[in-house]
Design a protein around this motif. Structure first.
Motif, short mmCIF file in Angstrom:
data_model
loop_
_atom_site.label_atom_id
_atom_site.label_comp_id
_atom_site.label_asym_id
_atom_site.label_seq_id
_atom_site.Cartn_x
_atom_site.Cartn_y
_atom_site.Cartn_z
N GLU A 103 45.05 64.23 -16.25
CA GLU A 103 43.73 63.77 -16.70
C GLU A 103 43.81 63.14 -18.09
N ALA A 104 44.59 63.74 -18.99
CA ALA A 104 44.70 63.23 -20.36
C ALA A 104 45.41 61.89 -20.43
N ASN A 105 46.22 61.55 -19.42
CA ASN A 105 46.99 60.30 -19.43
C ASN A 105 46.37 59.19 -18.59
N ILE A 106 45.26 59.47 -17.96
CA ILE A 106 44.59 58.43 -17.17
C ILE A 106 44.08 57.34 -18.12
N GLY A 107 44.30 56.09 -17.72
CA GLY A 107 43.88 54.95 -18.53
C GLY A 107 44.87 54.55 -19.60
N GLN A 108 46.04 55.19 -19.63
CA GLN A 108 47.04 54.93 -20.67
C GLN A 108 48.23 54.11 -20.15
N SER A 109 48.10 53.50 -18.97
CA SER A 109 49.17 52.72 -18.33
C SER A 109 50.40 53.57 -17.98
N VAL A 110 50.17 54.86 -17.76
CA VAL A 110 51.24 55.77 -17.36
C VAL A 110 51.34 55.79 -15.83
N PHE A 111 50.19 55.77 -15.17
CA PHE A 111 50.11 55.91 -13.72
C PHE A 111 49.74 54.57 -13.07
N THR A 112 49.96 54.49 -11.77
CA THR A 112 49.48 53.33 -11.03
C THR A 112 47.95 53.41 -10.96
N PRO A 113 47.27 52.27 -10.95
CA PRO A 113 45.80 52.29 -10.82
C PRO A 113 45.35 52.99 -9.54
N ASN A 114 46.10 52.80 -8.47
CA ASN A 114 45.75 53.43 -7.21
C ASN A 114 45.81 54.95 -7.35
N PHE A 115 46.86 55.47 -7.99
CA PHE A 115 46.96 56.92 -8.17
C PHE A 115 45.79 57.43 -8.99
N GLU A 116 45.46 56.75 -10.07
CA GLU A 116 44.37 57.21 -10.94
C GLU A 116 43.06 57.33 -10.17
N GLY A 117 42.73 56.30 -9.40
CA GLY A 117 41.50 56.36 -8.62
C GLY A 117 41.53 57.45 -7.57
N GLU A 118 42.67 57.59 -6.91
CA GLU A 118 42.80 58.60 -5.86
C GLU A 118 42.75 60.01 -6.44
N PHE A 119 43.40 60.22 -7.57
CA PHE A 119 43.39 61.54 -8.20
C PHE A 119 41.96 61.98 -8.51
N ARG A 120 41.17 61.07 -9.01
CA ARG A 120 39.76 61.42 -9.32
C ARG A 120 39.00 61.79 -8.06
N LYS A 121 39.33 61.12 -6.94
CA LYS A 121 38.64 61.42 -5.68
C LYS A 121 39.03 62.77 -5.11
N ILE A 122 40.29 63.16 -5.29
CA ILE A 122 40.78 64.34 -4.56
C ILE A 122 41.07 65.55 -5.44
N ARG A 123 40.90 65.45 -6.74
CA ARG A 123 41.27 66.58 -7.61
C ARG A 123 40.60 67.89 -7.17
N LYS A 124 39.33 67.87 -6.91
CA LYS A 124 38.63 69.10 -6.50
C LYS A 124 39.15 69.62 -5.16
N SER A 125 39.48 68.71 -4.26
CA SER A 125 40.05 69.13 -2.97
C SER A 125 41.41 69.78 -3.17
N LEU A 126 42.22 69.24 -4.07
CA LEU A 126 43.52 69.84 -4.35
C LEU A 126 43.36 71.22 -4.96
N GLU A 127 42.46 71.36 -5.91
CA GLU A 127 42.25 72.66 -6.54
C GLU A 127 41.71 73.67 -5.54
N ALA A 128 40.93 73.24 -4.58
CA ALA A 128 40.39 74.13 -3.56
C ALA A 128 41.47 74.69 -2.64
N LEU A 129 42.62 74.02 -2.58
CA LEU A 129 43.72 74.48 -1.73
C LEU A 129 44.49 75.63 -2.35
N LEU A 130 44.30 75.88 -3.64
CA LEU A 130 45.09 76.89 -4.34
C LEU A 130 44.53 78.29 -4.14
#
Length: 196
Positions: free
Chosen positions: A169-196
């Motif tokens: 989350e802290a590195n989003i928008g810093q040209s570290v990740f692919t744009p596709n990953f950044e958008g997808e991470f925001r969409k699925i973060r809660k779903s990923l956390e729900a799996l734990l």
């Protein structure tokens, strides 16, 4: 989950053949991808190069997110040999579905090729259409949960490591990740956390 429905005979090759470029030459030009409607119906096939050349033909892709029990997400650093976004961090596994393959086949093939990863039970998180200035993809998103030993293929991946979700989350928008990953991470973060 939407899966692919192939026609009984091989689908036509796009672009349509001409005297200068017969379809047999097009098929030999590289990896062939299924061209689909949003419901998964395969109506054509085209080379990867043509799909990435601004044709905006919808073609299917698989993504696998691997999260461990410490709430860390495994990411791969894209090889510098990649034609799109080399050197950026991206989804643990990502790749195209080859013509003739089904979604689950492509997911397991890509996981084996990129990470030597075979023993996992994928959970389907959803699918969505992603469009960049070069291509249009139907992305089929999956997750696997566990403490896995992964072995990145050095031709496919420069390196890989687990990232804490807050570090991502802290590195989003810093040209570290692919744009596709950044958008997808925001969409699925809660779903990923729900799996734990």
């Amino acid at each position: 989950m939407i899966d692919l429905v192939y026609p009984p005979e091989p689908a036509p090759i796009l672009p349509a053949p001409t005297a200068d470029a017969p379809s047999t030459m097009m098929a030999q030009a590289g990896e062939m991808l299924p061209i689909i409607r949003e419901n998964g119906i395969v109506y054509a096939q085209a080379t990867r190069k043509y799909c990435h050349g601004g044709s905006f033909l919808l073609h299917p892709v698989v993504h696998l997110h691997i999260i461990n029990r410490n709430a860390e997400l495994y990411l791969q650093k894209r090889s510098m040999k990649k034609d799109l976004l080399p050197g950026r961090w991206d989804t643990a596994v990502g790749g195209h579905v080859d013509y003739g393959e089904y979604i689950s086949e492509a997911l397991h093939r890509e996981a084996a090729e990129e990470l030597g990863f075979y023993d996992f039970n994928p959970l389907h998180l959803g699918n969505y259409v992603f469009q960049s200035n070069m291509e249009r993809e139907m992305i089929n998103v999956f997750a696997a949960v566990g403490n896995f030993e992964l072995h990145p293929d050095e031709d496919e991946v420069d390196e890989g490591r687990y990232w804490p979700l807050d570090e991502i989350e802290a590195n989003i928008g810093q040209s570290v990740f692919t744009p596709n990953f950044e958008g997808e991470f925001r969409k699925i973060r809660k779903s990923l956390e729900a799996l734990l």
